[in-house]
Design an enzyme around this catalytic site. Structure first.
Site, PDB file in Angstrom:
ATOM      1  N   ARG A 127       0.836  -1.210   0.000  1.00  0.00           N
ATOM      2  CA  ARG A 127       0.000   0.000   0.000  1.00  0.00           C
ATOM      3  C   ARG A 127       0.873   1.263   0.000  1.00  0.00           C
ATOM      4  NH1 ARG A 127      -4.276   0.204   4.706  1.00  0.00           N
ATOM      5  NH2 ARG A 127      -2.683   1.174   5.991  1.00  0.00           N
ATOM      6  N   ARG A 150       1.952  -0.393  15.931  1.00  0.00           N
ATOM      7  CA  ARG A 150       0.506  -0.587  15.714  1.00  0.00           C
ATOM      8  C   ARG A 150       0.153  -2.064  15.805  1.00  0.00           C
ATOM      9  NH1 ARG A 150       0.433   2.307  10.232  1.00  0.00           N
ATOM     10  NH2 ARG A 150      -1.671   1.466   9.946  1.00  0.00           N
TER      11      ARG A 150
HETATM   12  P1  ADP Z   1      -5.030   1.210  11.401  1.00  0.00           P
HETATM   13  O1  ADP Z   1      -6.166   0.286  11.678  1.00  0.00           O
HETATM   14  O2  ADP Z   1      -4.566   1.118   9.982  1.00  0.00           O
HETATM   15  O3  ADP Z   1      -3.885   1.110  12.362  1.00  0.00           O
HETATM   16  P2  ADP Z   1      -6.638   3.612  12.119  1.00  0.00           P
HETATM   17  O4  ADP Z   1      -6.889   4.632  11.089  1.00  0.00           O
HETATM   18  O5  ADP Z   1      -7.814   2.820  12.615  1.00  0.00           O
HETATM   19  O6  ADP Z   1      -5.498   2.726  11.500  1.00  0.00           O
HETATM   20  O7  ADP Z   1      -5.944   4.308  13.412  1.00  0.00           O
HETATM   21  C1  ADP Z   1      -4.794   5.080  13.305  1.00  0.00           C
HETATM   22  C2  ADP Z   1      -4.318   5.524  14.680  1.00  0.00           C
HETATM   23  O8  ADP Z   1      -5.335   6.331  15.307  1.00  0.00           O
HETATM   24  C3  ADP Z   1      -4.049   4.417  15.688  1.00  0.00           C
HETATM   25  O9  ADP Z   1      -2.769   3.846  15.558  1.00  0.00           O
HETATM   26  C4  ADP Z   1      -4.213   5.199  17.028  1.00  0.00           C
HETATM   27  O10 ADP Z   1      -3.105   5.997  17.314  1.00  0.00           O
HETATM   28  C5  ADP Z   1      -5.380   6.116  16.714  1.00  0.00           C
HETATM   29  N1  ADP Z   1      -6.682   5.475  17.053  1.00  0.00           N
HETATM   30  C6  ADP Z   1      -7.692   5.189  16.188  1.00  0.00           C
HETATM   31  N2  ADP Z   1      -8.729   4.625  16.833  1.00  0.00           N
HETATM   32  C7  ADP Z   1      -8.360   4.527  18.134  1.00  0.00           C
HETATM   33  C8  ADP Z   1      -8.972   4.011  19.306  1.00  0.00           C
HETATM   34  N3  ADP Z   1     -10.207   3.465  19.262  1.00  0.00           N
HETATM   35  N4  ADP Z   1      -8.294   4.077  20.479  1.00  0.00           N
HETATM   36  C9  ADP Z   1      -7.093   4.621  20.543  1.00  0.00           C
HETATM   37  N5  ADP Z   1      -6.430   5.126  19.490  1.00  0.00           N
HETATM   38  C10 ADP Z   1      -7.050   5.082  18.289  1.00  0.00           C
END
Ligand code: ADP
Length: 195
Positions: A127, A150
């Protein structure tokens, strides 16, 4: 229809989420998208979240819970929604249960996309390469170091949600290694079997 989409980075939540919202006419609630918008707009939440997200760590529970609480009050979610990227910790799942109970509604299902870690890394690398080739801006957390964090955060803090929802009987485990159309087909079949 009210769903949670669960799965590690690169599992296909974006792709399958798009298909689910289209097919069922529901709204997507992505905490990742909402947080990125807050960072871009420089809101107080965005200022708090910016560095945490770039590192690949999780934003504090109370921050995302407040965002979802507000969002669930808006009219466009009353026909149903798909939560993407929330809950990500057991504390968030418990908070969600309370928010939904207060509204007198519950989840129809939690759709978990299961993909092995080797494949995840490869998918995200592809990606990044494709976005770079198209001249698009790559996300601040789409680099090997943040990606490792992550995946660690997923394994330690989010994977336990599988057992949490399994006990409640709302979990649908889906093989996310299948081709995209097959994954969609399996999700639809399992959702249909519920109703
Ligand atoms: P991905 O699933 O590709 O890691 P996301 O777009 O869902 O990406 O999330 C990106 C970042 O946003 C996460 O790594 C975190 O830092 C933050 N984040 C998103 N949703 C949450 C959540 N529910 N709780 C805590 N942090 C979150």
């Amino acid at each position: 229809m009210r769903l949670v989409l669960l799965g590690p980075p690169g599992a296909g939540k974006g792709t399958q989420g798009d298909r689910l919202i289209e097919r069922h006419g529901i709204t997507r609630l992505s905490t990742g998208d909402m947080l990125r918008a807050a960072v871009k707009a420089g809101t107080p939440v965005g200022l708090k979240a910016k560095d945490i997200m770039a590192r690949g760590d999780l934003v504090p529970d109370e921050v995302v819970i407040a965002i979802i609480d507000d969002r669930l009050k808006e009219p466009d979610v009353q026909n149903g929604f798909i939560l993407d990227g929330f809950p990500r910790t057991v504390a968030q799942a418990e908070a969600l249960d309370k928010l939904l109970a207060a509204k007198g509604i519950r989840l129809n299902a939690v759709v978990e996309l299961k993909v092995n870690e080797g494949a995840l890394l490869k998918r995200i690398e592809t990606r990044i390469a494709e976005m770079t080739a198209r001249g698009e801006q790559v996300r601040a957390d789409d680099n090997p170091e943040a990606l490792k964090k992550r995946l660690d955060a997923y394994r330690v803090q989010t994977a336990p949600l599988s057992a949490y929802y399994g006990k409640k009987g709302t979990l649908l485990e889906i093989d996310g290694m299948l081709p995209i159309d097959d994954v969609s087909g399996v999700i639809e079949a399992k959702l249909k079997a519920l109703s």
